[in-house]
Design a protein around this motif. Structure first.
Motif, PDB file in Angstrom:
ATOM      1  N   GLU A 123       6.320   4.454   3.892  1.00 49.67           N
ATOM      2  CA  GLU A 123       5.664   3.152   3.763  1.00 49.67           C
ATOM      3  C   GLU A 123       4.438   3.249   2.854  1.00 49.67           C
ATOM      4  O   GLU A 123       4.186   2.354   2.033  1.00 49.67           O
ATOM      5  CB  GLU A 123       5.276   2.625   5.141  1.00 49.67           C
ATOM      6  CG  GLU A 123       6.480   2.250   5.995  1.00 49.67           C
ATOM      7  CD  GLU A 123       6.085   1.774   7.389  1.00 49.67           C
ATOM      8  OE1 GLU A 123       4.879   1.788   7.705  1.00 49.67           O
ATOM      9  OE2 GLU A 123       6.989   1.398   8.166  1.00 49.67           O
TER      10      GLU A 123
ATOM     11  N   ASN B  90      11.979   1.409  14.682  1.00 47.35           N
ATOM     12  CA  ASN B  90      10.999   1.587  15.758  1.00 47.35           C
ATOM     13  C   ASN B  90       9.609   1.152  15.318  1.00 47.35           C
ATOM     14  O   ASN B  90       8.884   0.479  16.054  1.00 47.35           O
ATOM     15  CB  ASN B  90      10.956   3.057  16.197  1.00 47.35           C
ATOM     16  CG  ASN B  90      12.026   3.403  17.213  1.00 47.35           C
ATOM     17  OD1 ASN B  90      12.584   2.525  17.864  1.00 47.35           O
ATOM     18  ND2 ASN B  90      12.322   4.681  17.348  1.00 47.35           N
ATOM     19  N   ARG B  91       9.222   1.549  14.104  1.00 47.03           N
ATOM     20  CA  ARG B  91       7.904   1.154  13.584  1.00 47.03           C
ATOM     21  C   ARG B  91       7.866  -0.344  13.306  1.00 47.03           C
ATOM     22  O   ARG B  91       6.838  -0.994  13.500  1.00 47.03           O
ATOM     23  CB  ARG B  91       7.585   1.922  12.302  1.00 47.03           C
ATOM     24  CG  ARG B  91       7.169   3.369  12.548  1.00 47.03           C
ATOM     25  CD  ARG B  91       6.845   4.065  11.238  1.00 47.03           C
ATOM     26  NE  ARG B  91       5.708   3.458  10.558  1.00 47.03           N
ATOM     27  CZ  ARG B  91       4.439   3.744  10.804  1.00 47.03           C
ATOM     28  NH1 ARG B  91       4.122   4.629  11.732  1.00 47.03           N
ATOM     29  NH2 ARG B  91       3.462   3.162  10.133  1.00 47.03           N
ATOM     30  N   ASP B  92       8.987  -0.874  12.798  1.00 48.19           N
ATOM     31  CA  ASP B  92       9.153  -2.314  12.580  1.00 48.19           C
ATOM     32  C   ASP B  92       7.984  -2.911  11.805  1.00 48.19           C
ATOM     33  O   ASP B  92       7.332  -3.854  12.254  1.00 48.19           O
ATOM     34  CB  ASP B  92       9.338  -3.028  13.921  1.00 48.19           C
ATOM     35  CG  ASP B  92       9.949  -4.419  13.747  1.00 48.19           C
ATOM     36  OD1 ASP B  92      10.459  -4.717  12.652  1.00 48.19           O
ATOM     37  OD2 ASP B  92       9.907  -5.206  14.722  1.00 48.19           O
ATOM     38  N   SER B  93       7.756  -2.381  10.611  1.00 46.97           N
ATOM     39  CA  SER B  93       6.644  -2.832   9.777  1.00 46.97           C
ATOM     40  C   SER B  93       7.040  -3.937   8.806  1.00 46.97           C
ATOM     41  O   SER B  93       6.195  -4.376   8.016  1.00 46.97           O
ATOM     42  CB  SER B  93       6.076  -1.648   8.984  1.00 46.97           C
ATOM     43  OG  SER B  93       5.621  -0.635   9.847  1.00 46.97           O
TER      44      SER B  93
ATOM     45  N   ASP C 246       8.324   9.400  13.010  1.00 49.17           N
ATOM     46  CA  ASP C 246       7.360   8.327  12.795  1.00 49.17           C
ATOM     47  C   ASP C 246       6.437   8.660  11.627  1.00 49.17           C
ATOM     48  O   ASP C 246       6.137   7.805  10.786  1.00 49.17           O
ATOM     49  CB  ASP C 246       6.539   8.095  14.060  1.00 49.17           C
ATOM     50  CG  ASP C 246       5.623   6.894  13.935  1.00 49.17           C
ATOM     51  OD1 ASP C 246       6.126   5.753  13.895  1.00 49.17           O
ATOM     52  OD2 ASP C 246       4.385   7.092  13.865  1.00 49.17           O
ATOM     53  N   SER C 247       6.006   9.916  11.548  1.00 49.77           N
ATOM     54  CA  SER C 247       5.164  10.347  10.429  1.00 49.77           C
ATOM     55  C   SER C 247       5.927  10.273   9.117  1.00 49.77           C
ATOM     56  O   SER C 247       5.379   9.883   8.082  1.00 49.77           O
ATOM     57  CB  SER C 247       4.666  11.771  10.678  1.00 49.77           C
ATOM     58  OG  SER C 247       4.030  12.290   9.531  1.00 49.77           O
TER      59      SER C 247
ATOM     60  N   ALA D 236      13.851   5.421  13.231  1.00 49.67           N
ATOM     61  CA  ALA D 236      12.381   5.464  13.167  1.00 49.67           C
ATOM     62  C   ALA D 236      11.826   4.283  12.383  1.00 49.67           C
ATOM     63  O   ALA D 236      10.786   3.718  12.743  1.00 49.67           O
ATOM     64  CB  ALA D 236      11.933   6.784  12.532  1.00 49.67           C
ATOM     65  N   LEU D 237      12.517   3.881  11.323  1.00 50.24           N
ATOM     66  CA  LEU D 237      12.083   2.722  10.542  1.00 50.24           C
ATOM     67  C   LEU D 237      12.061   1.471  11.407  1.00 50.24           C
ATOM     68  O   LEU D 237      11.092   0.687  11.383  1.00 50.24           O
ATOM     69  CB  LEU D 237      13.026   2.535   9.352  1.00 50.24           C
ATOM     70  CG  LEU D 237      12.748   1.327   8.461  1.00 50.24           C
ATOM     71  CD1 LEU D 237      11.563   1.599   7.552  1.00 50.24           C
ATOM     72  CD2 LEU D 237      13.982   0.973   7.621  1.00 50.24           C
TER      73      LEU D 237
ATOM     74  N   ASP E 198      12.749  14.186  16.451  1.00 48.40           N
ATOM     75  CA  ASP E 198      12.117  13.548  17.601  1.00 48.40           C
ATOM     76  C   ASP E 198      11.799  14.643  18.610  1.00 48.40           C
ATOM     77  O   ASP E 198      12.613  14.985  19.461  1.00 48.40           O
ATOM     78  CB  ASP E 198      13.045  12.500  18.208  1.00 48.40           C
ATOM     79  CG  ASP E 198      12.433  11.802  19.417  1.00 48.40           C
ATOM     80  OD1 ASP E 198      11.238  12.042  19.702  1.00 48.40           O
ATOM     81  OD2 ASP E 198      13.153  11.037  20.079  1.00 48.40           O
TER      82      ASP E 198
ATOM     83  N   VAL F 272       8.447   8.242   8.297  1.00 43.85           N
ATOM     84  CA  VAL F 272       8.579   6.848   7.871  1.00 43.85           C
ATOM     85  C   VAL F 272       7.236   6.297   7.411  1.00 43.85           C
ATOM     86  O   VAL F 272       7.161   5.552   6.426  1.00 43.85           O
ATOM     87  CB  VAL F 272       9.177   5.992   9.005  1.00 43.85           C
ATOM     88  CG1 VAL F 272       9.139   4.509   8.649  1.00 43.85           C
ATOM     89  CG2 VAL F 272      10.610   6.423   9.295  1.00 43.85           C
ATOM     90  N   GLU F 273       6.164   6.676   8.090  1.00 43.66           N
ATOM     91  CA  GLU F 273       4.829   6.243   7.656  1.00 43.66           C
ATOM     92  C   GLU F 273       4.546   6.710   6.227  1.00 43.66           C
ATOM     93  O   GLU F 273       3.997   5.954   5.412  1.00 43.66           O
ATOM     94  CB  GLU F 273       3.763   6.782   8.606  1.00 43.66           C
ATOM     95  CG  GLU F 273       2.353   6.343   8.228  1.00 43.66           C
ATOM     96  CD  GLU F 273       1.292   6.914   9.149  1.00 43.66           C
ATOM     97  OE1 GLU F 273       0.181   6.351   9.197  1.00 43.66           O
ATOM     98  OE2 GLU F 273       1.574   7.941   9.815  1.00 43.66           O
TER      99      GLU F 273
END
Length: 551
Positions: free
Chosen positions: A419, A40-43, A412-413, A37-38, A195, A415-416
């Protein structure tokens, strides 16, 4: 990604691979899903993994080349030797370091960061199982003068957070540690995730058979004792449930030569219950089992359990959950809405077991602990009867569970939320210089403890001069051997320069000063390390006092 105001890259880093081969266990699944997930977000601009084992590094590289080929090919993922840490921390503005587990490395990384890093980046780590007998020592390491407001332990459940709070409270009381001198990391609350898009419920669940699914470690000493479940089903049969229309499926990790599962099978036969055992199913079969089930059951009674990711998976598959009101389960299941929580009763004191646990194997004291936690059998029977009898209630709770997972527990939530935590921690003020020499009390000061082993110690007044090998070395006629484990600690050019600078006898203090003028990135301690290495390899030699023929 890159901060447009400063031009500084956002670099995420870790000491952990987040990917492990071997048996599929909840912690391993959670870690690899977090990593996926980290990425995937690729921030972030880059991702640095400082690993300590070639085999682990190769396994992670293979996994990433398969799952993220473009990201690997871009060079933005860097798998680095952990011995590169000091130089990397000194050269790179890291946004954060995050560990897959708060137990092993986090306090020691904080100490190294404080000593050598360009800035004080957040250091965070996640809890998993908390109940191992040596974890008192692990959490004691977190109570150190160098811990800052930018450091955090990520707790996956409210029960887990309270457990860590209790660790710190107990350690402070018994070691006399004040909060001011020995601060603890922040305890952030961020759950694990799933997921849900890969876990679609069947459109309808048909058939007369009501299938109960238990998925996880089928173990009475490390997950849950399932005998109370069979007792509860026996009660349900006595209260009018036709057990011939009920099937109990036990699936997951089962130890070889385990005598627990045969006992369960015998008891099920005795009460007229159909019981099926699925040993170590793969991911495809696991999904089939969830989609075939009508009710998910998990009656955890063991303190090794902290969160309960299988409950999320059940919700994602649209299953109502019957679970013990225990640990992180109560964060996941909304009683009466997404499932039913069954009361539990546990000990207030364990004075007889506490001093024994460190002397036993993990499975031995965990069994003793678990057998002191009771899941209410009448309450469990009542919950099962209610859901077995009313398919409409099962469907409503399953739909509500699916919605709750989608809304609150996506990776995703998760990992958000991490961040957001890392960004917030970076804004907390810290005194950089005060931290530089803050001790980690449980680290060994090797020089202080073992310095007397050598007959002499390097000091500012030791006089050195170029040795026989050193004269050939700085003229390019000799090339001392540098072991592979030293390549990040000894700079051959700096060693060559030492040989040049000491052509005439020079005091150690002066030699350190001259070397640092030429190599400003070399700290005083590193300069002394180069001098000692150079003496060891005959590049330098000590000018002995007249009264002493040796050092």
């Amino acid at each position: 990604m890159t901060n447009d105001m400063t031009g500084i890259k956002r670099v995420w880093a870790t000491l952990d691979p987040f990917f492990e081969s071997g048996p599929v266990l909840g912690r391993k699944v959670a870690n690899v899903r977090f990593l996926d997930a980290l990425l995937n977000r690729d921030s972030f601009d880059e991702y640095h993994f400082f690993l300590n084992d070639r085999g682990i590094s190769d396994a992670l590289r293979k996994h990433l080349e398969h799952t993220r080929p473009r990201l690997v090919a871009s060079g933005r993922i860097r798998l680095r030797d952990r011995r590169e840490l000091p130089s990397a921390l000194a050269d790179t503005h890291y946004h954060c370091f995050h560990q897959s587990d708060c137990i092993l490395w986090q306090p020691h990384l904080i100490r190294l960061r404080n000593q050598v890093a360009r800035d004080i980046f957040p250091v965070t780590g996640t809890i998993h199982s908390l109940s191992y007998a040596d974890f008192g020592e692990a959490f004691l390491r977190h109570l150190q003068p160098g811990t800052t407001g930018r450091d955090a332990i990520v707790c996956t459940s409210s029960a887990g957070r309270t457990a860590v709070e209790n660790f710190f409270l107990y350690l402070r009381e018994n070691h006399g540690l004040s909060r001011k001198r020995f601060p603890a990391p922040e305890l952030a609350l961020i759950p694990l995730g799933v997921d849900a898009s890969a876990m679609t419920p069947p459109r309808t669940r048909q058939g007369d058979m009501v299938r109960l699914l238990v998925f996880g470690r089928i173990s009475h000493y490390s997950k849950m004792d399932l005998l109370p479940l069979l007792r509860a089903l026996h009660r349900a049969g006595a209260e009018g449930i036709d057990l011939s229309g009920v099937e109990l499926v036990l699936a997951g990790w089962v130890d070889d030569n385990d005598d627990f599962t045969p006992a369960l099978l015998d008891l099920a036969t005795n009460i007229g219950l159909r019981l099926r055992l699925e040993r170590r199913p793969d991911e495809q079969r696991k999904a089939e089992l969830f989609r075939e089930a009508d009710i998910f059951v998990s009656i955890a009674d063991n303190p090794q359990e902290t969160f309960g990711i299988t409950l999320l998976e059940a919700g994602a598959f649209g299953l109502p959950v019957v679970a013990s009101d225990y640990d992180g389960y109560r964060d996941i299941v909304v009683h009466g809405e997404t499932g039913l929580l069954v009361p539990t009763l546990g000990p207030a004191r364990t004075d007889d077991l506490d001093p024994l646990a460190p002397l036993l194997f993990d499975n031995q004291y965990h069994l003793l602990l678990a057998q002191r936690t009771a899941v209410d059998v009448p309450g469990l029977a009542s919950a099962l009867i209610r859901l077995i009898r009313f398919p409409e209630l099962r469907q409503a709770m399953g739909m509500a569970g699916r919605k709750r997972v989608e809304a609150h527990f996506s990776w995703d939530s998760v990992v958000e939320q991490h961040e957001i935590l890392w960004d917030r921690l970076r804004e907390i003020p810290v005194d950089r210089e005060a931290l530089r020499n803050a001790a980690q009390p449980q680290q060994i000061p090797y020089g202080r403890v073992f310095g007397h082993y050598a007959s002499h110690q390097l000091g500012p007044d030791i006089v050195l001069t170029t040795g026989r090998t050193g004269h050939a070395f700085y003229r390019g006629r000799d090339f001392p051997l540098l072991y592979s484990g030293l390549v990040n600690f000894i700079d051959p050019e700096a060693a060559r320069k030492l040989a040049f600078l000491a052509r005439k006898p020079v005091r150690c203090e002066e030699l350190v000063r001259k070397l640092r003028e030429i190599f400003p990135n070399i700290a005083a301690q590193q300069a002394e390390n180069h001098i000692l290495w150079a003496v060891k390899h005959d590049i330098l030699e000590v000018v002995a006092p007249e009264e002493n023929t040796g050092f």
